[in-house]
Scaffold this active site. Structure first.
Site, short mmCIF file in Angstrom:
data_model
loop_
_atom_site.label_atom_id
_atom_site.label_comp_id
_atom_site.label_asym_id
_atom_site.label_seq_id
_atom_site.Cartn_x
_atom_site.Cartn_y
_atom_site.Cartn_z
N ASP A 161 0.75 -1.06 -0.10
CA ASP A 161 -0.07 0.16 0.07
C ASP A 161 0.82 1.28 -0.05
O ASP A 161 0.47 2.15 -0.56
CB ASP A 161 -0.95 0.01 1.16
CG ASP A 161 -1.73 -1.17 1.30
OD1 ASP A 161 -2.24 -1.52 0.02
OD2 ASP A 161 -1.98 -1.86 2.21
N HIS A 171 -5.75 -3.63 5.45
CA HIS A 171 -5.21 -3.83 4.00
C HIS A 171 -6.42 -4.28 3.42
O HIS A 171 -6.53 -5.47 3.04
CB HIS A 171 -4.21 -4.87 4.41
CG HIS A 171 -3.70 -5.19 3.01
ND1 HIS A 171 -3.24 -4.37 1.99
CD2 HIS A 171 -3.97 -6.44 2.36
CE1 HIS A 171 -2.94 -5.02 0.82
NE2 HIS A 171 -3.31 -6.29 0.83
P1 NAI Z 1 -0.74 -18.47 -5.36
O1 NAI Z 1 -1.83 -19.35 -5.59
O2 NAI Z 1 0.12 -18.20 -6.59
O3 NAI Z 1 0.37 -19.05 -4.34
C1 NAI Z 1 -0.13 -19.47 -3.01
C2 NAI Z 1 0.96 -20.57 -2.59
O4 NAI Z 1 0.73 -20.97 -1.41
C3 NAI Z 1 0.93 -21.77 -3.51
O5 NAI Z 1 2.41 -22.09 -4.05
C4 NAI Z 1 0.15 -22.80 -2.60
O6 NAI Z 1 0.74 -24.22 -3.01
C5 NAI Z 1 0.71 -22.56 -1.50
N1 NAI Z 1 0.06 -23.11 -0.25
C6 NAI Z 1 -1.24 -23.30 -0.28
N2 NAI Z 1 -1.62 -23.78 0.89
C7 NAI Z 1 -0.46 -23.80 1.75
C8 NAI Z 1 -0.13 -24.50 3.03
N3 NAI Z 1 -1.01 -24.81 3.84
N4 NAI Z 1 1.04 -24.43 3.33
C9 NAI Z 1 2.13 -23.88 2.45
N5 NAI Z 1 2.03 -23.23 1.20
C10 NAI Z 1 0.80 -23.48 0.82
O7 NAI Z 1 -1.03 -17.13 -4.63
P2 NAI Z 1 -0.22 -15.55 -4.47
O8 NAI Z 1 -0.49 -14.93 -5.59
O9 NAI Z 1 1.42 -15.94 -4.19
O10 NAI Z 1 -0.95 -14.96 -3.22
C11 NAI Z 1 -0.93 -15.33 -1.82
C12 NAI Z 1 -1.55 -14.71 -0.86
O11 NAI Z 1 -0.97 -13.35 -0.76
C13 NAI Z 1 -3.01 -14.49 -1.16
O12 NAI Z 1 -3.76 -14.90 -0.04
C14 NAI Z 1 -3.18 -13.27 -1.48
O13 NAI Z 1 -4.47 -12.65 -1.46
C15 NAI Z 1 -2.23 -12.29 -0.72
N6 NAI Z 1 -1.72 -11.28 -1.05
C16 NAI Z 1 -1.36 -10.29 -0.23
C17 NAI Z 1 -1.02 -8.97 -0.45
C18 NAI Z 1 -0.62 -8.20 0.62
O14 NAI Z 1 -0.37 -6.77 0.34
N7 NAI Z 1 -0.59 -8.55 1.88
C19 NAI Z 1 -0.86 -8.41 -1.70
C20 NAI Z 1 -1.36 -9.51 -2.83
C21 NAI Z 1 -1.40 -10.79 -2.35
#
Ligand code: NAI
Length: 342
Positions: free
Chosen positions: A175, A202
């Site tokens: 942000d 957020h």
């Molecule tokens: P993605 O689906 O590409 O990757 C998520 C990864 O987490 C996958 O490799 C999956 O295998 C893994 N995963 C699922 N369950 C798991 C577990 N129990 N233990 C370990 N790994 C596990 O998703 P992406 O794009 O990487 O986003 C991840 C998270 O980050 C989402 O919740 C998204 O909303 C959040 N996010 C947060 C932001 C922030 O500013 N804080 C900004 C953008 C995304």
């Protein structure tokens, strides 16, 4: 990032890296969810840090190849891969900083809260393992909805008797990164100089950029304040829609999280001048968790910075009051989830 690949030593002799010109690489960092859209580029950026000695990459699948790939970069840290719940304790043992981007991202039309049902349980289980294996680590939660997942993490740590509110962070750096970029573009400022504190939470209207506190000071018309505030609040959705079903922000998020990790490592390393915005346990407002600028030190948060919340513009004051019910509800939802599961 003070990227070690640009160091003078490495330019002079790429084969024989001279660590003496580098800060001491001595910290262990774990990325949980390292094979994902954020996890992969974030792990790569952390691999560039001269402060990291060990980089542990954990996921439920596909992490072996990511680790093999990143491990070939000739920067100090040793990279190891860990797959599945049975390997999680090994991953976390002795770690100083744990970053959690595990979980599902948004698709068009979804709010961050729509992710709650899946991500709440993932964060609960991962933080429970952190409590068992590296309770003194800095814990940095990226998984959405951050407004609820951080309170879930706090409850889990309390249940395990190891909660240190100074070491639990919701990563809201993206942000700030977005606010800095959009303000610099709008006001024709030098990007590197611009710093806009972003407070609240957020998600949607809980993201409150304090444009009146922009440094270097800048003046905004009422229209500019409205336009910039709404754009910063909706910037995540801008990316979700542009990706059209292929996920949410991953690259800018990795950049932002890498900045937060590097700031934490500098603080751990004794740098006395490290400030970042983060969603943390807070007494700056009547909400139990609130994002604000915090001063980081060796033991985590050394101080919350109240001055940003003083002398707000009328627009900001109203927006602050307006965000509180939604943020409070998200916090309570997280706490209720964790308490029900206990
Ligand atoms: P993605 O689906 O590409 O990757 C998520 C990864 O987490 C996958 O490799 C999956 O295998 C893994 N995963 C699922 N369950 C798991 C577990 N129990 N233990 C370990 N790994 C596990 O998703 P992406 O794009 O990487 O986003 C991840 C998270 O980050 C989402 O919740 C998204 O909303 C959040 N996010 C947060 C932001 C922030 O500013 N804080 C900004 C953008 C995304």
């Amino acid at each position: 990032l003070r990227a070690s690949f640009t160091s003078k030593a490495q330019k002079e002799n790429n084969q024989n890296f001279n660590y003496k010109l580098q800060p001491q690489a001595s910290y262990k960092v774990a990325v949980l969810g390292a094979a994902g859209g954020i996890g992969q580029p974030l792990s790569l950026l952390i691999k560039m840090s001269p402060l990291v000695s060990d980089l542990h990459l954990y996921d439920i699948a596909n992490v072996k190849g990511v680790a093999a790939d990143i491990s070939h970069c000739n920067t100090p840290s040793q990279v190891r891969d860990f797959t599945g719940a049975s390997d999680l304790a090994n991953c976390l043992n002795g770690v100083d900083v744990v970053v959690i981007p595990a979980g599902v991202p948004r698709k068009p039309g979804m709010t961050r809260d729509d992710l709650f049902n899946i991500n709440a349980g993932i964060v609960r289980d991962l933080v429970s393992a952190v409590a068992d294996n590296c309770p003194d680590a800095f814990i940095q939660i990226i998984s959405n909805p951050v407004n609820s997942t951080v309170p879930i993490a706090a409850e889990v740590l309390k249940q395990k008797g190891v909660y240190d509110p100074k070491k639990l962070f919701g990563v809201t750096t993206l942000d700030v990164v977005r606010a800095n970029t959009f303000v610099a573009q709008r006001k024709n400022l030098k990007l590197i100089d611009v710093d806009v504190p972003v407070v609240g939470g957020h998600a949607g209207i809980t993201i409150l950029p304090l444009l009146s506190k922009t440094r270097p000071s800048a003046s905004f018309t009422d229209e500019e304040v409205e336009e910039l505030t709404v754009r910063i609040q909706n910037a995540g959705t801008e990316v979700v829609e542009a990706k059209a079903g292929a996920g949410s922000a991953t690259l800018s998020m990795a950049y932002a999280a890498a900045r937060f990790v590097e700031s934490s490592l500098r603080a751990l390393d004794g740098d006395g001048d490290v400030y970042e915005c983060s969603f943390v346990q807070s007494d700056l407002t009547d909400l139990p968790f609130f994002a604000s600028r915090v001063k980081l030190g060796r033991k985590g948060i050394e101080a919350l910075i109240p001055s940003d919340l003083q002398g707000l513009s009328d627009y900001e004051q109203k927006a602050l009051e307006a965000l509180k019910p939604e943020l409070q509800a998200s916090i309570e939802k997280g706490i209720a989830f964790a308490q029900k599961q206990a």
